[in-house]
Design an enzyme around this catalytic site. Structure first.
Site, short mmCIF file in Angstrom:
data_model
loop_
_atom_site.label_atom_id
_atom_site.label_comp_id
_atom_site.label_asym_id
_atom_site.label_seq_id
_atom_site.Cartn_x
_atom_site.Cartn_y
_atom_site.Cartn_z
N LYS A 1 32.30 -71.98 -52.73
CA LYS A 1 33.49 -70.97 -52.67
C LYS A 1 34.53 -71.33 -51.57
O LYS A 1 34.20 -71.89 -50.58
CB LYS A 1 32.87 -69.53 -52.46
CG LYS A 1 32.22 -69.35 -51.27
CD LYS A 1 31.39 -68.07 -51.01
CE LYS A 1 30.60 -67.91 -49.78
NZ LYS A 1 29.43 -67.04 -49.68
N TYR B 1 55.73 -67.29 -26.51
CA TYR B 1 56.22 -65.79 -26.86
C TYR B 1 55.52 -64.90 -25.76
O TYR B 1 54.38 -65.06 -25.67
CB TYR B 1 55.69 -65.22 -28.28
CG TYR B 1 56.76 -66.04 -29.32
CD1 TYR B 1 58.24 -66.04 -29.37
CD2 TYR B 1 56.33 -66.91 -30.33
CE1 TYR B 1 58.98 -66.63 -30.25
CE2 TYR B 1 56.91 -67.69 -31.28
CZ TYR B 1 58.23 -67.51 -31.19
OH TYR B 1 59.14 -68.10 -32.13
C1 LIG Z 1 28.40 -67.67 -49.08
C2 LIG Z 1 26.99 -67.43 -49.47
C3 LIG Z 1 26.16 -68.22 -49.01
C4 LIG Z 1 26.15 -69.36 -48.14
O1 LIG Z 1 25.89 -69.07 -46.96
P1 LIG Z 1 25.84 -70.06 -45.79
O2 LIG Z 1 25.46 -69.47 -44.52
O3 LIG Z 1 27.26 -70.68 -45.46
O4 LIG Z 1 24.76 -71.04 -46.20
C5 LIG Z 1 24.85 -67.98 -49.54
N1 LIG Z 1 24.63 -66.97 -50.65
C6 LIG Z 1 25.64 -66.15 -51.06
C7 LIG Z 1 25.27 -65.17 -51.97
C8 LIG Z 1 26.82 -66.25 -50.46
O5 LIG Z 1 27.81 -65.54 -50.99
#
Ligand SMILES: *Cc1c(COP(=O)(O)O)cnc(C)c1O
Length: 379
Positions: free
Chosen positions: A38, A267
């Site tokens: 993702k 800034y």
């Molecule tokens: C993003 C996600 C993961 C991955 O988690 P990590 O800590 O990056 O390994 C696992 N399960 C679900 C449902 C997620 O949304």
């Protein structure tokens, strides 16, 4: 004339291949690997990463939306894809058409998928989630048997997975073990009734690494795939494992200047020099995703040395104190994340400076930053 980037990310695909091999060993031969890709594969670039993971033995992909699922399908056909979040009602038809498996928490969602499946004359494979302490998705444990029974009555649906989600795998092994016990007990009840699930999964990277939970028969790994181990107990659990960060983030020095004592910087003049200071103007800013919270807190690598960020990070540029570096020239590389010489800035370190987490550091790197791949293209 050679064109060069002002701010870019280098992704080492061999590191990714190596990390997946390590995950395979950690999880065991019998355990499926769901690669979490993702958010543009945690900022690494979804298409290239998906292609490499397909060739390196990922079994399933986990996505946050349907555009990501489509991008995976464009790279290679046939891999199961699990939508990790809840589908919006308007997305259901598209998910069915693209053969994306939904994560179901409720009967309402199941009814929508059943109707879409019947309409499309297909059978939708779905994963049912149980909430053992995350409070986000999932049926409550007491409602799970009823929900499964009800889903079984719906046409066009087949339950291929049962899953839960650990809320505190990085920081609370006892809580995670409790969630695992609850999930295992539910699973035991189903097994006693003769019910099997093709995929049973709970572990994210931290839970797999620290093992307060069994891996069941599938693990969902994100961060670890990209070679990052979250801080603390995970780091201790990872000793001996060979995980390599795949992504380095770089920019350049555009200008070197000397500022006399008493010079305000950037800034809001939140920083004023106390002595003659050699500064480098750096071609990265918050529009590239470099955290504004890094202002006066983070450091970058120039000439193989740590150099403090002075004053506020601006949209496209920032200022670093390079007084301690021997020679600094316009055009030379600056490392925001990764190695230079003997030094390294990890995603954990940058995250700590900015009071955030490595996931956010990686996924905040913006579209403006070209991703450059090393180690053999796959897509
Ligand atoms: C993003 C996600 C993961 C991955 O988690 P990590 O800590 O990056 O390994 C696992 N399960 C679900 C449902 C997620 O949304």
């Amino acid at each position: 004339m050679t064109e060069c980037y002002r701010c870019w990310a280098e992704v080492d695909l061999n590191a990714l291949r190596g990390n997946l091999a390590q995950i395979r060993t950690l999880a065991g031969r019998e355990t499926k690997i769901l690669a979490v890709v993702k958010a543009d594969a945690y900022g690494h670039g979804l298409r290239q990463i998906a292609a490499v993971l397909m060739q390196s033995g990922a079994d399933v992909f986990g996505v946050a939306n349907l555009a990501e699922a489509r991008a995976i399908r464009a790279v290679g056909q046939g891999w199961p894809i699990l939508m990790l979040g809840a589908c919006l009602p308007s997305e259901v038809g598209w998910a069915v058409r693209d053969h994306v498996m939904p994560t179901l928490s409720s009967y309402e969602e199941a009814v929508r998928f059943s109707a879409a499946a019947v309409w499309a004359k297909t059978v939708v494979s779905c994963h049912v989630k149980v909430d053992t302490g995350m409070g986000r998705l999932g049926a409550l444990p007491g409602q799970l048997p009823e929900l499964l029974k009800a889903i079984d009555q719906l046409p066009g649906l087949t339950v291929s997975g049962l899953c839960t989600h650990y809320s505190s795998a990085e920081e609370d092994a006892d809580f995670t073990a409790g969630q695992c016990r609850q999930f295992t007990a539910l699973l035991g009840d189903f097994t006693a009734q003769g019910r099997q699930f093709e995929c049973v999964h709970a572990c994210n990277s931290a839970a797999l690494l620290r093992a307060p939970s069994q891996p069941f028969n599938m693990v969902r790994v994100g961060l670890l795939t990209y070679g990052i181990v979250s801080e603390g107990a995970c780091e201790r659990a990872a000793t001996g494992w060979n995980l390599t960060p795949a992504l380095s983030w770089k920019a350049r020095v555009s200008l070197v200047r000397y500022l006399p004592a008493g010079s305000p910087i950037s800034y809001g003049h939140t920083r004023v020099t106390t002595a003659l200071t050699r500064v480098a103007i750096i071609t990265a800013g918050y529009a590239d995703g470099y955290p504004r919270a890094a202002s006066n807190r983070a450091q970058v690598l120039v000439g193989g040395q740590f150099c403090p960020v002075l004053g506020r990070v601006t949209m496209d540029q920032m200022v670093a104190d390079v007084s301690a570096v021997d020679q600094v020239q316009a055009g030379e590389e600056v490392v925001l994340l990764g190695r230079q010489g003997n030094e390294q800035i990890t995603a954990n370190l940058l995250a700590r400076w900015c009071q955030t987490i490595p996931w956010e550091v990686l996924t905040n790197i913006t579209y403006r930053v070209p991703r450059v791949y090393r180690g053999g293209h796959a897509a």
